[in-house]
Design a protein around this motif. Structure first.
Motif, PDB file in Angstrom:
ATOM      1  N   LYS A 169      40.797  24.057  46.741  1.00 46.23           N
ATOM      2  CA  LYS A 169      40.802  23.274  45.504  1.00 46.23           C
ATOM      3  C   LYS A 169      39.482  23.408  44.754  1.00 46.23           C
ATOM      4  CE  LYS A 169      44.161  19.826  46.899  1.00 46.23           C
ATOM      5  NZ  LYS A 169      44.398  18.428  47.259  1.00 46.23           N
ATOM      6  N   ASP A 170      38.364  23.326  45.452  1.00 49.89           N
ATOM      7  CA  ASP A 170      37.068  23.432  44.773  1.00 49.89           C
ATOM      8  C   ASP A 170      36.916  24.787  44.100  1.00 49.89           C
ATOM      9  OD1 ASP A 170      36.355  20.860  45.450  1.00 49.89           O
ATOM     10  OD2 ASP A 170      35.208  21.468  47.232  1.00 49.89           O
ATOM     11  N   MET A 171      37.324  25.828  44.772  1.00 52.89           N
ATOM     12  CA  MET A 171      37.210  27.176  44.223  1.00 52.89           C
ATOM     13  C   MET A 171      38.114  27.357  42.996  1.00 52.89           C
ATOM     14  SD  MET A 171      38.002  30.750  46.212  1.00 52.89           S
ATOM     15  CE  MET A 171      36.512  30.866  47.167  1.00 52.89           C
ATOM     16  N   MET A 172      39.249  26.667  42.962  1.00 54.10           N
ATOM     17  CA  MET A 172      40.238  26.835  41.892  1.00 54.10           C
ATOM     18  C   MET A 172      40.176  25.731  40.840  1.00 54.10           C
ATOM     19  SD  MET A 172      43.557  28.059  44.039  1.00 54.10           S
ATOM     20  CE  MET A 172      44.483  28.176  42.510  1.00 54.10           C
ATOM     21  N   ARG A 173      39.239  24.811  40.959  1.00 50.43           N
ATOM     22  CA  ARG A 173      39.185  23.626  40.096  1.00 50.43           C
ATOM     23  C   ARG A 173      39.377  23.943  38.615  1.00 50.43           C
ATOM     24  NH1 ARG A 173      40.494  19.476  41.930  1.00 50.43           N
ATOM     25  NH2 ARG A 173      39.080  19.602  43.659  1.00 50.43           N
ATOM     26  N   SER A 174      38.803  25.017  38.114  1.00 46.78           N
ATOM     27  CA  SER A 174      38.910  25.329  36.682  1.00 46.78           C
ATOM     28  C   SER A 174      40.329  25.730  36.265  1.00 46.78           C
ATOM     29  CB  SER A 174      37.941  26.453  36.315  1.00 46.78           C
ATOM     30  OG  SER A 174      38.328  27.668  36.931  1.00 46.78           O
ATOM     31  N   LYS A 175      41.177  26.053  37.196  1.00 46.75           N
ATOM     32  CA  LYS A 175      42.550  26.463  36.901  1.00 46.75           C
ATOM     33  C   LYS A 175      43.580  25.376  37.175  1.00 46.75           C
ATOM     34  CE  LYS A 175      41.366  30.643  35.862  1.00 46.75           C
ATOM     35  NZ  LYS A 175      41.359  31.057  34.472  1.00 46.75           N
ATOM     36  N   LEU A 176      43.164  24.264  37.802  1.00 48.04           N
ATOM     37  CA  LEU A 176      44.091  23.209  38.187  1.00 48.04           C
ATOM     38  C   LEU A 176      44.111  22.100  37.149  1.00 48.04           C
ATOM     39  CD1 LEU A 176      43.134  22.897  41.962  1.00 48.04           C
ATOM     40  CD2 LEU A 176      45.100  24.096  40.996  1.00 48.04           C
ATOM     41  N   PRO A 177      45.268  21.463  36.973  1.00 47.37           N
ATOM     42  CA  PRO A 177      45.308  20.311  36.078  1.00 47.37           C
ATOM     43  C   PRO A 177      44.514  19.156  36.663  1.00 47.37           C
ATOM     44  CG  PRO A 177      47.439  20.616  37.135  1.00 47.37           C
ATOM     45  CD  PRO A 177      46.566  21.759  37.558  1.00 47.37           C
ATOM     46  N   GLY A 178      44.002  18.286  35.799  1.00 50.26           N
ATOM     47  CA  GLY A 178      43.225  17.140  36.252  1.00 50.26           C
ATOM     48  C   GLY A 178      44.008  16.277  37.221  1.00 50.26           C
ATOM     49  N   GLY A 179      43.310  15.661  38.141  1.00 53.70           N
ATOM     50  CA  GLY A 179      43.927  14.738  39.073  1.00 53.70           C
ATOM     51  C   GLY A 179      44.411  15.344  40.374  1.00 53.70           C
ATOM     52  N   LEU A 180      44.344  16.661  40.503  1.00 55.59           N
ATOM     53  CA  LEU A 180      44.781  17.269  41.759  1.00 55.59           C
ATOM     54  C   LEU A 180      43.637  17.388  42.738  1.00 55.59           C
ATOM     55  CD1 LEU A 180      47.181  20.148  40.685  1.00 55.59           C
ATOM     56  CD2 LEU A 180      47.741  17.941  41.625  1.00 55.59           C
TER      57      LEU A 180
END
Length: 180
Positions: A169-180
């Motif tokens: 999740k940390d590595m992909m944070r910029s691609k994930l919708p908020g709240g995940l």
């Protein structure tokens, strides 16, 4: 590399979670097993593939609603059994000792033994490819089930159960919708 017959290429891509789709046709509840589904984006929009050859299709088409229930890996024999008999002459809740739970937005029941559920309304049905687009209305997860692993159909009569989960999740944070 070993060549795979093109007619079996779907076995490389199919393994989404096995889904138990519930419907209510105004008189009776039914359950069908699905292995062809996809998430369309980060919104609660999904697509499934089914058609008039399945008993549940008429209820799905006519009522415009269903529940997508995710069985755990320990329910594999139940999921396969549900998929190998017809709701036309079988009460699958009774036959497989499953517990109905009232949904909030649709008449189709939740299945208490499943690890996740999404109440849905039909948004679109495409006749050419038998794709039904569903919009999620409410989602339920977890509960007290010890086995939280999902099962995935390969398409050739074999299945895969979830194993180790990798958190990126940390590595992909910029691609994930908020709240995940």
């Amino acid at each position: 590399m070993e060549e795979l017959p093109l007619s079996r290429a779907f076995t490389l891509i199919e393994p989404g979670p096995v889904i138990l789709l519930t419907t209510h046709d105004g008189q009776a509840d039914n359950i069908m097993t699905l292995t062809w589904s996809m998430v369309l984006d980060f919104s609660p929009t999904f697509a499934i593939a089914t058609g008039p050859w399945n008993h549940s299709y008429a209820a799905l088409r006519d009522t415009g609603e269903c529940v997508l229930s995710i069985p755990s890996a320990s329910m594999i024999d139940t999921a396969v059994g549900i998929g190998t008999c017809s709701g036309e002459n079988t009460d699958k809740f009774e036959k497989f000792a499953l517990t109905r739970a009232k949904a909030r937005h649709v008449q189709a029941p939740l299945i208490r033994e499943c690890i996740g559920q999404v109440e849905c309304r039909v948004a679109d049905i495409t006749g050419r490819h038998n794709i039904i687009v569903l919009e999620g209305l409410a989602a339920w997860t977890g509960g007290t089930h010890a086995d939280q692993r999902m099962i995935h159909a390969v398409g050739d009569g074999t299945f895969i159960a979830d194993g180790e989960r990798f958190d990126r999740k940390d590595m992909m944070r910029s691609k994930l919708p908020g709240g995940l």
